[in-house]
Design a protein around this motif. Structure first.
Motif: not given
Lengths: 239, 372
Positions: A7-8, A19-20, A53-54, A64-68
């Motif tokens: 995760l960045t 980059g976590m 960003v990534s 989760l990132l796809k959820m509003a």
């Protein structure tokens, strides 16, 4: 179970998360690190306020990132904030129930849930009392009740004990410890109070400059050399 | 997986399970409280009825018209109060929204034979759509930027109205006929053609709008708005779709302002592009802040400041321009010392004055003697 990989997050030239990668299995997990390590940014990514960003986040099998962002709360991502978010003109009942009236739960089961949550955090007050009449510790408990009402899956607590006196921190830690069992949620606790973290969390992850530098059983992690170095600076100081 | 923590002693009474508004009852205490909380609506109802019945017989037609304007503009200030006070969005475009409502209503009244209430409703609904478009920037902006952008939109609408003018019974989409020698007045409801009747009509319409807003504030949108005003991110974390509720606020405010626009059309009977100026939008915000943006009573006070004071000064032969200065000072005073407006400050000040007077009265001769 929540899996975070690579995760960045970037704010211009600042890279609060770099980059976590980390996995939180179950129960109450600690997340610690010096100021500016990226803990709150990580929470903000989970809540959807910040777009990475990534990277990928899979929570209980869902991306989760796809959820509003507003849907995440209804799905089960709950949080408290570092700064108090008391809505003074609402009653305790209304405030804890805010999230519920956005979801489909209605009628008596909603009532039961809300009163259950107020009960769970051991708030011994009239649910009809206005939030403005409460003291600091009670308001904090209302925040926690708000985070656990209904069916939470992931409860993010951002420094819940900051500024509370010792006895009240003690009470709060009891409540936090009970969340996974009673509410069936995964709890991630960010706090600078190491005694609170070690009393609540079996496992702890440590962030420093946006990178994960250690994770594992809390007592081992707290003794980890790299962790001490991150907090205290150099080896010489520790010795 | 969860829930049923601890023994809940009281069983949820089926009547109270109707919604979150009917929060947990506490036996007799709750009922006693209910009886007391009925006093306020009852007092308000009695006051309103007296107002309805007696204003036309006490005041001259000039002032009856002023009270009509107060009733109509209290709807407008109420709408702006919802935006500013409840949600925390400062709009400087409400005067233009009112003009849109008046335009739509005037056009419909000339072009169709629809009954007046239907026209009001249609004006409200069409204005709701247009006003929500005005509110779209609010999704991206807040504070000063939102205020500026809504002011720009208001200016644009004013310019557009100056170009195409208000309908005066002409043909076509605009309904404006510049060559007309005899301009027909805008139609009024058949039950309220006289000024006193139209006054009563306006007050009833205003009451309905106030009730509509009350229902919103007491319900789910009101609580969501309170959460958004406190912190948008905290509201999101509470599962509140902030986009939806912000637009909802704009839609509600625009709807009632549109209805008010229809009433304006009916009360003025002749509209022209000078009836609504961009400055009105700014004055509206000023009086809303002075009256009290956080309460519904504040909206009425704001309308009285705006319209009754104006009529009073006109009657006394004082230039209404003084009002602009007065409002400027008033806003300054409210922002520095009484953020919740006149409605909350007045009772406090009166109580203080009362204490002061009583204090003076309590130490009469003894205090004065040595001085003499």
């Amino acid at each position: 179970m929540i899996e975070v990989s690579d995760l960045t997050v970037r704010f211009g030239g600042v890279i609060p998360l770099d980059g976590m990668s980390v996995t939180f299995e179950r129960g109450t997990c600690g997340l610690i690190g010096p100021n500016g390590a990226g803990k709150t940014t990580f929470f903000n990514v989970l809540s959807g306020f910040v777009k990475p960003v990534s990277g990928q986040i899979t929570a209980f099998g869902e991306d989760l990132l796809k959820m509003a962002h507003y849907r995440r709360a209804r799905w089960g991502v709950r949080r408290t904030f570092q700064t108090e978010q008391a809505i003074e003109e609402l009653s305790v009942y209304e405030k804890v129930g805010l999230i519920h009236e956005q979801s489909k739960v209605t009628g008596s089961s909603r009532r039961e849930d809300v009163l259950g949550a107020i009960d769970f955090v051991k708030l011994d007050i009239d649910p009809n009392a206005k939030v403005r009449t409460l003291g600091a510790a009670q308001r904090r408990l209302v925040e926690v009740a708000r985070a656990v009402v209904g069916k939470p899956r992931l409860v993010l607590l951002d420094e819940p004990a900051a500024g509370l006196p010792e006895e009240e921190t003690e009470l709060l830690s009891e409540v936090i410890r009970a969340i996974p069992e009673h509410m069936g949620a995964l709890v991630i606790l960010v706090d600078h109070d190491m005694s609170l973290v070690s009393s609540c969390c079996e496992v702890t992850a440590v962030l420093d400059f946006g990178r994960l530098i250690a994770s594992g059983p809390t007592d081992e992690v707290l003794r980890d050399e790299r962790v001490m170095r991150a907090y205290l600076g150099t080896e010489e100081v520790m010795a | 997986m969860k829930t049923e923590t601890g023994a809940r002693t009281e069983e949820a009474p089926s009547g109270a399970a109707g919604g979150p508004g009917a929060a947990p009852g506490r036996g007799r205490g709750a009922r006693a409280l209910d009886a007391r909380s009925l006093v306020r609506p009852a007092v308000i109802a009695v006051l309103v009825i007296c107002f309805l019945l007696f204003i036309p017989s006490i005041f001259s037609l000039y002032y009856v018209d002023a009270w009509t304007q107060v009733a109509i503009y209290s709807i407008v200030t109420l709408g702006l109060g919802v935006l500013v006070g409840r949600v925390g969005m400062v709009s400087l475009g409400q005067g233009a929204v009112l003009a849109m409502g008046a335009w739509v209503a005037a056009r419909l009244l000339f072009a169709t034979g629809l009954p007046f209430p239907v026209v009001l409703l249609a004006a409200g609904l069409i204005t709701m759509v247009l006003g929500t478009l005005v509110g779209l920037p609010a999704l991206r902006m807040s504070g000063l930027y939102l205020a500026l952008i809504t002011l720009m939109l208001a200016g644009a609408i004013t310019v557009a109205l100056a170009t195409i003018n208000f309908p005066n019974g002409g043909n076509g989409f605009t309904g404006y006929d510049g060559s007309t020698v005899h301009i027909p007045p805008i139609r009024r409801p058949s039950i309220a053609t006289t000024d006193p009747a139209f006054f009563r009509y306006s007050v009833v319409a205003a009451i309905l709008m106030f009730l509509l807003v009350l229902v919103h504030l007491r319900g789910r949108p009101g609580r969501a708005w309170a959460a958004i005003r406190q912190s948008e991110s905290a509201a999101l974390a509470g599962g509140i779709n902030t986009t939806l509720y912000k637009l909802w606020a704009f839609a509600l405010a625009s709807f009632i302002t549109g209805v008010a626009g229809g009433l304006v059309a009916g009360s003025y009977r002749y509209l022209n592009s000078l009836t609504f100026s961009t400055q009105d939008s700014i004055t509206l915000l000023a009086v809303v802040l002075m009256g009290g943006a956080y309460s519904m009573t504040g909206a009425v006070v704001a309308a009285i400041l705006l319209k009754f004071l104006q009529a009073l000064l006109n009657d006394w032969g004082v230039s209404p321009d003084w009002l602009t200065i007065l409002f400027g000072i008033g806003v300054l005073q409210v922002l520095t010392t009484a953020p919740r407006g006149i409605v909350e400050q007045m009772p406090k000040d009166l109580a203080r004055l009362w204490r002061l007077l009583r204090g003076v009265a309590a130490r009469p001769a003894a205090a004065r003697e040595p001085a003499e």
